[in-house]
Design a protein around this motif. Structure first.
Motif, short mmCIF file in Angstrom:
data_model
loop_
_atom_site.label_atom_id
_atom_site.label_comp_id
_atom_site.label_asym_id
_atom_site.label_seq_id
_atom_site.Cartn_x
_atom_site.Cartn_y
_atom_site.Cartn_z
N LYS A 140 0.51 -1.06 0.10
CA LYS A 140 0.16 -0.35 0.16
C LYS A 140 0.80 1.44 0.21
CE LYS A 140 -4.22 -1.70 1.18
NZ LYS A 140 -5.10 -1.80 -0.14
N SER A 141 2.41 0.77 0.32
CA SER A 141 3.11 2.36 0.62
C SER A 141 3.69 2.74 -0.72
CB SER A 141 3.72 2.61 2.22
OG SER A 141 2.90 1.74 3.03
N ILE A 142 4.73 1.23 -0.56
CA ILE A 142 5.99 1.66 -1.48
C ILE A 142 6.01 1.18 -3.68
CG2 ILE A 142 8.59 0.88 -1.98
CD1 ILE A 142 8.70 1.53 1.08
N VAL A 143 5.87 1.54 -3.88
CA VAL A 143 6.53 0.57 -4.85
C VAL A 143 7.68 0.59 -5.85
CG1 VAL A 143 6.24 1.05 -8.02
CG2 VAL A 143 4.65 2.03 -6.24
N LYS A 144 8.24 -0.28 -5.64
CA LYS A 144 9.27 -0.72 -6.32
C LYS A 144 9.57 -0.75 -7.49
CE LYS A 144 12.97 -3.18 -4.06
NZ LYS A 144 12.71 -5.02 -5.17
N TYR A 145 10.26 -0.10 -9.69
CA TYR A 145 10.32 -0.60 -10.15
C TYR A 145 11.86 -0.63 -10.02
CZ TYR A 145 9.24 0.90 -14.84
OH TYR A 145 9.26 0.97 -16.29
N PRO A 203 18.23 7.56 -5.81
CA PRO A 203 18.11 8.96 -6.71
C PRO A 203 17.54 8.96 -7.92
CG PRO A 203 19.73 7.82 -6.31
CD PRO A 203 19.04 6.69 -5.68
N THR A 204 16.55 8.07 -8.40
CA THR A 204 16.01 7.92 -9.15
C THR A 204 14.26 7.07 -9.30
OG1 THR A 204 16.08 5.21 -9.47
CG2 THR A 204 17.42 6.64 -10.69
N GLY A 205 13.74 7.26 -10.11
CA GLY A 205 12.15 6.96 -9.91
C GLY A 205 12.21 5.14 -9.66
N ALA A 206 13.34 4.22 -9.14
CA ALA A 206 13.41 3.36 -8.77
C ALA A 206 12.09 2.65 -7.42
CB ALA A 206 14.39 2.61 -8.61
N LEU A 207 12.07 3.87 -6.84
CA LEU A 207 11.46 3.33 -5.11
C LEU A 207 10.78 4.69 -5.19
CD1 LEU A 207 13.87 2.69 -3.04
CD2 LEU A 207 11.88 1.39 -3.31
N THR A 208 9.94 4.45 -4.94
CA THR A 208 8.15 5.77 -5.02
C THR A 208 7.10 5.41 -4.26
OG1 THR A 208 7.55 4.99 -7.06
CG2 THR A 208 8.70 6.90 -7.03
N GLU A 209 6.71 6.43 -3.49
CA GLU A 209 4.79 5.87 -2.78
C GLU A 209 4.54 5.36 -4.39
OE1 GLU A 209 6.06 9.09 -3.33
OE2 GLU A 209 4.96 10.62 -3.21
N VAL A 210 3.69 5.54 -3.32
CA VAL A 210 2.20 4.44 -4.01
C VAL A 210 1.17 5.88 -4.27
CG1 VAL A 210 0.04 3.08 -3.94
CG2 VAL A 210 1.89 2.41 -2.99
N ASN A 211 1.55 6.38 -4.92
CA ASN A 211 0.52 7.32 -6.11
C ASN A 211 -0.64 7.04 -6.05
OD1 ASN A 211 -0.90 9.83 -6.72
ND2 ASN A 211 1.16 9.99 -8.20
#
Ligand code: HC0
Ligand code: SF4
Length: 573
Positions: A140-145, A203-211
């Motif tokens: 629910k919290s983190i997206v890992k790309y 530093p990149t979009g590899a780890l972001t919050e669930v939007n």
């Protein structure tokens, strides 16, 4: 000391100082993607994997982050050779990157994008096979790309060394190398606490919050819902950064104006519930102290810490306060008091959004036990960054808005609530109330400065009516572990322990505007909160008139029956 020159400027530095740090002292910026150095909280990520910081020396090109300054060294950071090497490294990184900047969650905040821009890269020179490792959207919290990961290992440093959780580490070899979970399991199958500190340093979009921005827009569009918003303490001193204001700038009034302009029917304050939490938690503490049982009491408002204690100390679950966090107390009061008693609607017809500096709050509000009769206390939690996205999307310039006030009564708060957002603040707020309740005396100096500041573990002893109360404050889960291991071993002398998962408290939350490794930003935000507290007339939670009225009209006694049903919870091993 060793003496060297960088770009012709002389400097002396301690032995073992890297060229990168020596240059920083001289105000010379050498770009890097993997290095992360925040002395205040002991973060030193030195994996030297990105090779962006190549500089020229008499010995040829060397990585500035992995080469120590030596006596007589002459360093040039911007020779054509160094620039060419740097550019090539970034071009290679880009060759194995999705290159979808325009639609990336991190667009505008990505350090790789910035470096590519600074180096004037205008074509993808190397084309070939790309890693296709996909996304983990389980939590629910983190997206890992994974495909956006540049293997800088900053997240690993935060998760393993600072938080001691160990949910992330490098696996596989060569082209297949990735930073992942044990067996590459989804995040939900790991002991990840959702503290978000990996996101804070990626530093990149590899780890972001669930939007969750679209869900909030959809809720605002529904005619049959009354949409209410609450804002956490730490947001008001950070949101301005997204609109060009200084870190720590107090933007409460502008933020309220922006929220109203976005269409929220009522703009309320998590601070109201922070004051409420203090009344419940101080009562619970005094109760335990009298009984001499279940001490030390542990604060329970940080959801990542709650996850950590559930996973790591299942034998000690009698110790966390049973108080729900302020985010949840707010939702419970909004739906079970304000909705039916003040505006005459059913709890299920109210939609509660919270704006938090935190990504674990997204998970917290989905926990089934945090609600009444299948109606969750909080419907959606968004981060400070997501709120900034909504404000920008609506074309609003927050920095130019006129200040507006929170709605009443759930928007009223004391200074004690503001400082919740900095490490030590919850404890200080609790002491202000517990002291007056136990002694029946007025506490003239409300500043418990012993528990302020950025030390990872702080302790103090306070005399309350002849009883010495030993208190401790820990921030980061690694520091929490140190303190809790002593508690488990029976060596702890503390009566109250405050724990926050993020280094410095919620001001450094994983959902705040990116600090890009500059810890001064966190300090300025905390200073902003203490300034708000200092400037308020009322600085003790139990003097909040709206809280007093809430107990008189609805809740009855603090820690009483109604309070237990609506404001307290339990934990799971
Ligand atoms: Fe915090 Fe909170 S202070 S956890 O750090 O207690 O996220 O700001 O909202 O709930 O109030 C975060 C911040 C909160 C809660 C409050 C607590
Ligand atoms: Fe580790 Fe926290 Fe990231 Fe989870 S959210 S992987 S615990 S740093």
């Amino acid at each position: 000391l060793v003496n060297l020159t960088i770009n012709g400027k002389s400097t002396s530095v301690e032995r073992d100082t890297t060229i990168l740090d020596a240059a920083k002292n001289l105000g010379i910026k050498i770009p890097t993607l993997c290095n992360l150095h925040m002395d205040e909280i002991n973060v030193h990520n030195k994996c030297a994997s990105c090779r962006v910081c190549m500089v020229d020396t008499a010995r040829g090109l060397v990585p500035a982050c992995a080469t120590n300054a030596k006596e007589g060294m002459e360093v040039q950071t911007n020779t054509p050779r160094a620039l060419k090497a740097r550019k090539k490294v970034v071009e290679l990184l880009l060759s194995d990157h999705p290159q979808d900047c325009l639609i990336c969650e991190k667009n505008g905040n990505c350090e790789l994008q910035d470096i590519a821009q600074d180096l004037g890269i205008r074509e993808i020179k190397y084309k070939g096979t790309k890693t296709e490792l996909g996304m983990d959207t389980s939590s629910k919290s983190i997206v890992k790309y994974h495909d956006k990961c540049i293997l800088c290992r900053r997240c690993e440093t935060m998760c393993n060394e600072i938080q001691t959780v160990g949910a992330l580490s490098g696996v596989n070899r060569g082209f297949e190398t990735m930073v992942s979970t044990f067996f590459n399991d989804p995040m939900t199958k790991t002991n990840c606490t959702y503290c978000g500190q990996c996101i804070a340093v990626c530093p990149t979009g590899a780890l972001t919050e669930v939007n969750n921005v679209n869900q909030v827009w959809n809720a605002l569009d529904k005619k049959d819902k009354t949409v209410v918003v609450q804002v956490a303490p730490a947001v008001r001193v950070a949101i301005g950064e997204e609109f060009g204001l200084e870190a720590g700038a107090i933007s409460t009034g502008k933020m309220v104006a922006a929220l109203r302009a976005l269409g929220f029917k009522y703009v309320f304050d998590t601070n109201f519930a922070a004051d409420l939490t203090i009344l419940e938690e101080a009562s619970e503490f005094i109760h335990r102290l009298k009984e001499g049982k279940n001490l030390p009491i542990l604060t329970s408002c940080c959801p990542a810490w709650v996850n950590f204690v559930e996973y790591t100390y299942p034998d000690l679950l009698n110790l966390p306060s049973s108080c729900k966090s302020p985010q949840e107390m707010f939702g419970s009061i909004a739906k079970n008091y304000f909705a039916p008693r003040v505006i005459n609607i059913k709890p299920e017809d109210m939609y509660v959004v919270s704006v938090m500096p935190c990504v674990a709050k997204k998970y917290e509000c989905s926990r089934e036990e945090l609600g009444q009769d299948d109606v969750l206390d909080v419907d959606m939690s968004i981060t400070t960054r997501e709120l900034a996205k909504m404000i920008k999307e609506a074309g609003i310039d927050l920095s130019n808005l006129k200040d507006e006030c929170f709605d009443i009564p759930l928007g009223e708060s004391t200074g004690a609530a503001d400082i919740f957002g900095a490490t030590g603040g919850v404890l200080e707020a609790a002491l202000r109330t517990a002291y007056e309740w136990v002694t029946d005396e007025t506490l003239d100096n409300v500043n418990f400065t012993q528990v302020r500041g950025f030390e990872g573990i702080k302790e103090a002893s306070v005399d309350i009516a002849g009883t010495t109360v030993n208190v401790c404050v820990a921030s980061t889960l690694g520091n929490a572990r140190k303190v809790m291991d002593e508690v488990r071993a029976g060596n702890s002398k503390y009566h109250i322990i405050e724990i926050m998962a993020c280094p410095g408290g919620c001001v450094a939350g994983g959902g705040q505007p990116y600090h890009h490794g500059d810890y001064d930003i966190i300090k300025k935000r905390a200073a902003g909160l203490y300034n708000i507290d200092g400037s308020k007339q009322l600085r003790k939670s139990h003097t909040n008139p709206a809280i007093v009225a809430l107990y008189n009209d609805f809740l009855g006694e603090p820690y009483g029956e109604v309070a237990h049903k609506l404001l307290h919870t339990h934990y799971f091993d």
